[in-house]
Enzyme design. Sequence first.
Site, PDB file in Angstrom:
ATOM      1  N   LYS A 132       0.862  -1.181   0.000  1.00  0.00           N
ATOM      2  CA  LYS A 132       0.000   0.000   0.000  1.00  0.00           C
ATOM      3  C   LYS A 132       0.895   1.226   0.000  1.00  0.00           C
ATOM      4  O   LYS A 132       2.058   1.177   0.421  1.00  0.00           O
ATOM      5  CB  LYS A 132      -0.902   0.024   1.227  1.00  0.00           C
ATOM      6  CG  LYS A 132      -2.205   0.765   0.990  1.00  0.00           C
ATOM      7  CD  LYS A 132      -3.171  -0.032   0.123  1.00  0.00           C
ATOM      8  CE  LYS A 132      -4.495   0.697  -0.042  1.00  0.00           C
ATOM      9  NZ  LYS A 132      -5.475  -0.130  -0.763  1.00  0.00           N
ATOM     10  N   ASP A 172      -6.845   4.349  -4.882  1.00  0.00           N
ATOM     11  CA  ASP A 172      -7.535   4.152  -3.611  1.00  0.00           C
ATOM     12  C   ASP A 172      -8.209   5.493  -3.316  1.00  0.00           C
ATOM     13  O   ASP A 172      -8.424   6.295  -4.240  1.00  0.00           O
ATOM     14  CB  ASP A 172      -6.538   3.742  -2.508  1.00  0.00           C
ATOM     15  CG  ASP A 172      -7.217   3.294  -1.220  1.00  0.00           C
ATOM     16  OD1 ASP A 172      -7.722   2.161  -1.200  1.00  0.00           O
ATOM     17  OD2 ASP A 172      -7.256   4.065  -0.240  1.00  0.00           O
TER      18      ASP A 172
END
Length: 451
Positions: A132, A172
């Site tokens: 991430k 995201d």
Amino acid sequence: MTQHKTRHHYIRDVLKIVKQRNHSEPVFIQAVNEVLETLGNVVEEHPEIEEQNLLERLCEPERQLIFRVAWKDDSGHVRVNRGFRTEFSSVLGPYKGGLRFHPNVNMGVIKFLGFEQIFKNSLTGLSIGGAKGGADFDPEGKSEDEVMRFCQAFMNELFRHIGPKKDVPAGDMGVGAREIGYLFGQYKKLTNQYEMGVLTGKGVGWGGSLARKEATGYGVVYYANEMLKARGESLKGKRCIVSGAGNVALYTIQKLQQLGANVVACSDITGTVVQKNGIDWEKLRMVSEDERKHVNYFAEITPDSEFCLGGKVWEVPCDYAFPCATQNELDDTDAADLVANGCKMVCEGANMPCTSEALDVFREADVLIGPAKAANAGGVAVSALEMQQNAGLERWSFEEVDDQLQTIMKSIFETCVHCANKYSTKEDYIAGANIGGFLRVAQAMLSFGIV
């Protein structure tokens, strides 16, 4: 459903180490605790997990990157943000996970998201590791040129660490097709290579996959539908509420409506909007995607809607709830409101949207829970399908991608059922998802040795 209790000494020891090493990162500690507390029976059955210290190794990222991002705003002032990338686990494939641009991004948030991504990606059955990244940059209120300049400055550092066989970021929160386009353009310029597989969530005309935009929201609903079918129930005619009004929430609402549910409310940072006869999805899509405005504006242009400034969507009576906004958005008070108002299922579209206390309330009331690691996996699954299309210079139809998405979500549900029945209790899909995701990663780690 039963509350999990950590009894195994090895799990307690690892949790103690994680808390000591990461004492300033509570959301990461929360994510680790939620996974490890479900693994007691697995550790008992597989002593090699303790012998090879897999849990402590798994809780420590393979690589953590923090870098300065300097860029110039429209007034000519130089701004400085902080960029992050946590490459958590590559035992199942190249690192894979989104980029989040939001003011609350810090290393603890990125580590929590990366840790979750390991198990989510594992559950898909595809060859992708967990990672991430992001930055504490807020796209809200920025001009197109400012967003472009920030993305270019961000990629000036990130490009050194990514690649189709190394690390493949996606979008995201705060990073959509616009941002992915700017990031890809800068990567192409810096490397002098057109590597389509280096980023996913691209525009359909230049290497992106059809159904990628819809995938996370659709996947949430497909997973919820599988849970209900296992109980002999369905979505048809049920009142549903969805938190958020971004990409995940938007396409959760669309698919719920397509399957016959009545979505009566959604929300964002401005408050909650209610339409008793069903949210006008096309108008909401226009407000959210095209005009980049909030639900208070949607309420202004929708006469039959009601808007509660600052109100919580969890106060609206419903049969099923879909938290699709952000982590820890739903606490024990919200959970008690949902239970009191007749909610029978909560399916998580965001990453870890329910606090530990909220989950306890749901378990006590026998509310069916669809955990994010499983229900939210549709987006990364289609990202991996985008990588496949890029590698083969192919473009699949919307129907082909959607069919594969449904197959993957059904397979994830079956994994959760199997692992819950074997290691926990029936319908404990939180444990089922954690265990199912962990076992595949653990097998790979054992195969590779101590590396």
